[in-house]
Design a protein around this motif. Structure first.
Motif, PDB file in Angstrom:
ATOM      1  N   CYS A   1       0.830  -1.210   0.000  1.00 54.81           N
ATOM      2  CA  CYS A   1       0.000   0.000   0.000  1.00 54.81           C
ATOM      3  C   CYS A   1       0.865   1.261   0.000  1.00 54.81           C
ATOM      4  CB  CYS A   1      -0.927   0.002   1.202  1.00 54.81           C
ATOM      5  SG  CYS A   1      -2.149  -1.334   1.228  1.00 54.81           S
ATOM      6  N   MET A   2       1.933   1.248   0.785  1.00 53.66           N
ATOM      7  CA  MET A   2       2.816   2.415   0.874  1.00 53.66           C
ATOM      8  C   MET A   2       3.490   2.715  -0.459  1.00 53.66           C
ATOM      9  SD  MET A   2       4.574   1.684   4.587  1.00 53.66           S
ATOM     10  CE  MET A   2       5.736   3.050   4.460  1.00 53.66           C
ATOM     11  N   MET A   3       3.976   1.676  -1.131  1.00 49.97           N
ATOM     12  CA  MET A   3       4.716   1.874  -2.370  1.00 49.97           C
ATOM     13  C   MET A   3       3.846   2.426  -3.496  1.00 49.97           C
ATOM     14  SD  MET A   3       7.882   1.514  -2.082  1.00 49.97           S
ATOM     15  CE  MET A   3       8.278   1.498  -3.834  1.00 49.97           C
ATOM     16  N   PHE A   4       2.554   2.152  -3.453  1.00 51.50           N
ATOM     17  CA  PHE A   4       1.652   2.735  -4.452  1.00 51.50           C
ATOM     18  C   PHE A   4       1.754   4.261  -4.430  1.00 51.50           C
ATOM     19  CE2 PHE A   4      -2.460   4.793  -5.204  1.00 51.50           C
ATOM     20  CZ  PHE A   4      -2.682   4.438  -6.525  1.00 51.50           C
ATOM     21  N   PHE A   5       1.739   4.832  -3.233  1.00 44.18           N
ATOM     22  CA  PHE A   5       1.801   6.286  -3.112  1.00 44.18           C
ATOM     23  C   PHE A   5       3.209   6.813  -3.380  1.00 44.18           C
ATOM     24  CE2 PHE A   5      -2.000   5.223  -0.676  1.00 44.18           C
ATOM     25  CZ  PHE A   5      -2.901   6.123  -1.225  1.00 44.18           C
ATOM     26  N   GLY A   6       4.233   6.041  -3.011  1.00 46.01           N
ATOM     27  CA  GLY A   6       5.586   6.470  -3.312  1.00 46.01           C
ATOM     28  C   GLY A   6       5.801   6.621  -4.803  1.00 46.01           C
ATOM     29  N   LEU A   7       5.311   5.663  -5.568  1.00 45.99           N
ATOM     30  CA  LEU A   7       5.449   5.721  -7.023  1.00 45.99           C
ATOM     31  C   LEU A   7       4.582   6.828  -7.619  1.00 45.99           C
ATOM     32  CD1 LEU A   7       5.437   1.878  -7.730  1.00 45.99           C
ATOM     33  CD2 LEU A   7       7.391   3.426  -7.950  1.00 45.99           C
ATOM     34  N   LEU A   8       3.373   7.000  -7.079  1.00 40.25           N
ATOM     35  CA  LEU A   8       2.463   8.028  -7.592  1.00 40.25           C
ATOM     36  C   LEU A   8       3.041   9.431  -7.387  1.00 40.25           C
ATOM     37  CD1 LEU A   8      -0.286   8.986  -8.691  1.00 40.25           C
ATOM     38  CD2 LEU A   8      -1.172   8.849  -6.343  1.00 40.25           C
ATOM     39  N   PHE A   9       3.484   9.743  -6.179  1.00 43.61           N
ATOM     40  CA  PHE A   9       4.005  11.068  -5.893  1.00 43.61           C
ATOM     41  C   PHE A   9       5.339  11.295  -6.596  1.00 43.61           C
ATOM     42  CE2 PHE A   9       0.683  11.213  -2.880  1.00 43.61           C
ATOM     43  CZ  PHE A   9       0.548  12.515  -2.423  1.00 43.61           C
ATOM     44  N   GLY A  10       6.149  10.247  -6.699  1.00 46.01           N
ATOM     45  CA  GLY A  10       7.403  10.383  -7.425  1.00 46.01           C
ATOM     46  C   GLY A  10       7.166  10.737  -8.883  1.00 46.01           C
ATOM     47  N   THR A  11       6.171  10.095  -9.502  1.00 41.67           N
ATOM     48  CA  THR A  11       5.837  10.379 -10.894  1.00 41.67           C
ATOM     49  C   THR A  11       5.339  11.814 -11.066  1.00 41.67           C
ATOM     50  OG1 THR A  11       5.257   8.050 -11.266  1.00 41.67           O
ATOM     51  CG2 THR A  11       4.420   9.658 -12.847  1.00 41.67           C
ATOM     52  N   LEU A  12       4.474  12.257 -10.154  1.00 41.35           N
ATOM     53  CA  LEU A  12       3.968  13.635 -10.226  1.00 41.35           C
ATOM     54  C   LEU A  12       5.099  14.650 -10.074  1.00 41.35           C
ATOM     55  CD1 LEU A  12       0.705  13.352  -8.080  1.00 41.35           C
ATOM     56  CD2 LEU A  12       0.859  13.668 -10.554  1.00 41.35           C
ATOM     57  N   ALA A  13       6.004  14.401  -9.133  1.00 40.44           N
ATOM     58  CA  ALA A  13       7.101  15.342  -8.887  1.00 40.44           C
ATOM     59  C   ALA A  13       8.025  15.451 -10.095  1.00 40.44           C
ATOM     60  CB  ALA A  13       7.892  14.925  -7.656  1.00 40.44           C
ATOM     61  N   VAL A  14       8.276  14.333 -10.757  1.00 40.21           N
ATOM     62  CA  VAL A  14       9.197  14.332 -11.892  1.00 40.21           C
ATOM     63  C   VAL A  14       8.549  14.916 -13.143  1.00 40.21           C
ATOM     64  CG1 VAL A  14      10.494  12.830 -13.467  1.00 40.21           C
ATOM     65  CG2 VAL A  14      10.565  12.408 -11.004  1.00 40.21           C
ATOM     66  N   LEU A  15       7.267  14.593 -13.369  1.00 44.06           N
ATOM     67  CA  LEU A  15       6.618  14.976 -14.626  1.00 44.06           C
ATOM     68  C   LEU A  15       5.855  16.298 -14.548  1.00 44.06           C
ATOM     69  CD1 LEU A  15       5.227  11.505 -15.827  1.00 44.06           C
ATOM     70  CD2 LEU A  15       7.404  12.615 -16.398  1.00 44.06           C
ATOM     71  N   ALA A  16       5.407  16.718 -13.366  1.00 35.08           N
ATOM     72  CA  ALA A  16       4.596  17.943 -13.272  1.00 35.08           C
ATOM     73  C   ALA A  16       5.027  18.813 -12.098  1.00 35.08           C
ATOM     74  CB  ALA A  16       3.119  17.578 -13.161  1.00 35.08           C
ATOM     75  N   PRO A  17       6.307  19.138 -11.968  1.00 39.10           N
ATOM     76  CA  PRO A  17       6.761  19.918 -10.800  1.00 39.10           C
ATOM     77  C   PRO A  17       6.246  21.351 -10.794  1.00 39.10           C
ATOM     78  CG  PRO A  17       8.536  19.681 -12.394  1.00 39.10           C
ATOM     79  CD  PRO A  17       7.432  18.791 -12.865  1.00 39.10           C
ATOM     80  N   GLN A  18       6.108  21.962 -11.974  1.00 31.74           N
ATOM     81  CA  GLN A  18       5.642  23.346 -12.040  1.00 31.74           C
ATOM     82  C   GLN A  18       4.203  23.459 -11.546  1.00 31.74           C
ATOM     83  OE1 GLN A  18       7.725  25.836 -13.033  1.00 31.74           O
ATOM     84  NE2 GLN A  18       6.211  27.431 -12.622  1.00 31.74           N
TER      85      GLN A  18
END
Length: 489
Positions: free
Chosen positions: A98-115
């Protein structure tokens, strides 16, 4: 019932054995934040404010996965007390998934949509640009951070606290050295500024996780690498896990969204105030380090006693923690006060920013004491198996008092320090309620067979000493029938 409320040698031995390494680990993590901010402060107030707001996005990630982590710790600590190894393994497998689902989700958002993320937290373009650069790099560290946190939580809940501590030492040394090299351009490397700080954070995250994995393999950890047992879930276990965890997950999600709204409101304050607040949150980590040590000790010690059926000991330990934790928090805050100016001066704060920082630290002494009492109480509730009461109370108070007050304050253009005080309004409201709940003993709701079997006698003991359990609970538990125990659980 007549046990020394200030504790005995056994209690403090447990606090020191479990809590001190966790406190030191969090102190090291806070030190890493201080080193980061000190080095980044040479790049100007814009860089400091940007990194501070990026930390709030990371806090939102923490809110997303922490509910599953803490829900898992409830089970692990109680299974540890009952010596149920299979229960520990399957709990860890479900928790980390369950934890890793959010780690991957937030990591993807930070890398692809930081602005886009930075636009939520502030309307100031220079801060947005600096923060977006930092997020686009540090986002790769989020899944690594989540995995390391989950592994560390399991180690602490099973009283193996040294490995996470040593991993944090290695991570801090790596982060400090690479900050010096990459921010300032030492040893032939280019001066990368805020991007260098992000790269240093990413590499130190790899070191942290790598150290934990290697050390646990060397130590032949009996839980972390039993992959075939991690996913032996059945319907009854899944139902029980999510029933307990859902309140914590919902709490953390609601608190995360609420804090995002709170930070969005505060993010419209003057740049000097934002810089002072970013530095304060780093200094706050010094206080929080000690607090996390107590909460980890409480989760293990209270949960272990409840899981093994020794409810009176768990109940008494919880009351001791509720006295001890705020007292230590107050002491640490008071010790910081004489050094406020020098401490803030290290971060290159001056003028208006220094004025805000000095006053923030003074005000925080009062609110930190109240907040630590509320938080340690809620952690004891959860360790005892009651994940709903503190959760509901926390959400209701945040959304009913703090956020409306901040919104009104922003509409009335209240000064920043008044807005800062309003950030803690929910803690003032909750304080008396959580103390009553701790004393009531209603929060003991075991998940193990041993704990449930001992529950009727403990409830009857509370009633015999004048505690009110509520009409329904009094009737059920004083009778102590098996059917009553099942319903109450």
């Amino acid at each position: 019932m007549k046990t020394p409320l200030l504790g005995n040698r056994t209690f403090y031995d447990g606090v020191l054995r479990i809590g001190l390494p966790v406190a030191l680990q969090n102190l090291l993590i806070s030190s890493a934040g201080i080193v980061d901010t000190l080095m980044i402060s040479t790049q100007g107030e814009t860089a400091v404010a940007a990194v501070g707001l990026c930390a709030q996005f990371m806090s939102l990630l923490f809110s997303a996965y922490f509910g599953f982590c803490h829900g898992g710790v409830i089970f692990v600590a109680q299974y540890w007390g009952a010596n149920n190894k299979q229960g520990i393994c399957r709990t860890y497998g479900l928790m980390i998934s369950c934890m890793m689902f959010f780690g991957l989700l937030f990591g993807t958002l930070a890398v692809l949509a930081p602005q886009a993320i930075m636009q939520v937290y502030t309307d100031k373009a220079p801060i947005q640009q600096a923060g977006a650069l930092y997020l686009s790099i540090v986002g790769f560290n989020y899944p690594l951070q989540v995995l390391a946190y989950g592994m560390s939580a399991l180690l602490r809940a099973t009283e193996r606290v040294r490995i996470p501590l040593y991993a944090s030492i290695a991570s801090l040394l790596t982060n400090t050295a690479l900050n010096w090299v990459l921010i300032y351009g030492q040893l032939g490397f280019p001066a990368l500024g805020i991007a260098g700080a992000a790269i240093a954070t990413l590499i130190s995250g790899v070191v942290n996780l790598g150290f934990i994995v290697v050390a646990c393999l060397w130590d032949r950890n009996p839980y972390l690498f039993r992959f075939s047992e991690h996913f032996r879930w059945n319907k009854a276990f899944l139902k029980q896990f999510f029933a307990k965890s859902s309140f914590i997950v919902g709490n953390e999600a609601a608190m995360g969204v609420g804090n995002m709204i709170l930070n969005a409101i505060i993010g419209r304050q003057p740049a000097a105030a934002l810089a002072a607040l970013a530095v304060f949150r780093v200094v706050e980590g010094l206080v929080f380090a000690f607090f996390r040590g107590f909460t980890s000790a409480a989760a293990v010690m209270v949960g272990k006693q409840v899981g093994s059926g020794n409810h009176l000991q768990g109940y008494t330990d919880a009351k001791r923690f509720v006295l001890l934790c705020p007292a230590v928090t107050l002491l640490v805050c008071l010790l910081i006060q004489p050094f406020r100016a020098g401490l803030l001066g290290l971060f290159s704060l001056s003028g208006e920013a220094l004025y805000y920082g000095m006053n923030i630290l003074a005000i925080y002494t009062v609110f930190a004491t109240l907040r630590s009492c509320n938080w340690i109480s809620n952690d004891c509730f959860r360790a005892g198996g009651d994940s709903s009461f503190g959760t509901i109370l926390e959400i209701v108070c945040l959304y009913s008092f703090t956020l409306p007050a901040l919104g009104l304050g922003a509409a009335l253009h209240l000064p920043f320090l008044a807005m800062y005080c309003l950030m803690y309004l929910d803690d003032v409201v909750r304080f008396g309620v959580v103390l009553w709940r701790v004393n009531s003993g209603r929060w003991l709701k075991p998940v193990t067979d041993e704990g449930r079997a001992a529950l009727p006698d403990f409830r009857a003991l509370l009633v015999s000493h004048g505690h009110r359990l509520g009409r329904r609970d009094e009737k059920l538990y004083v009778q102590g029938t098996p059917s009553s125990d099942k319903k109450a659980s």
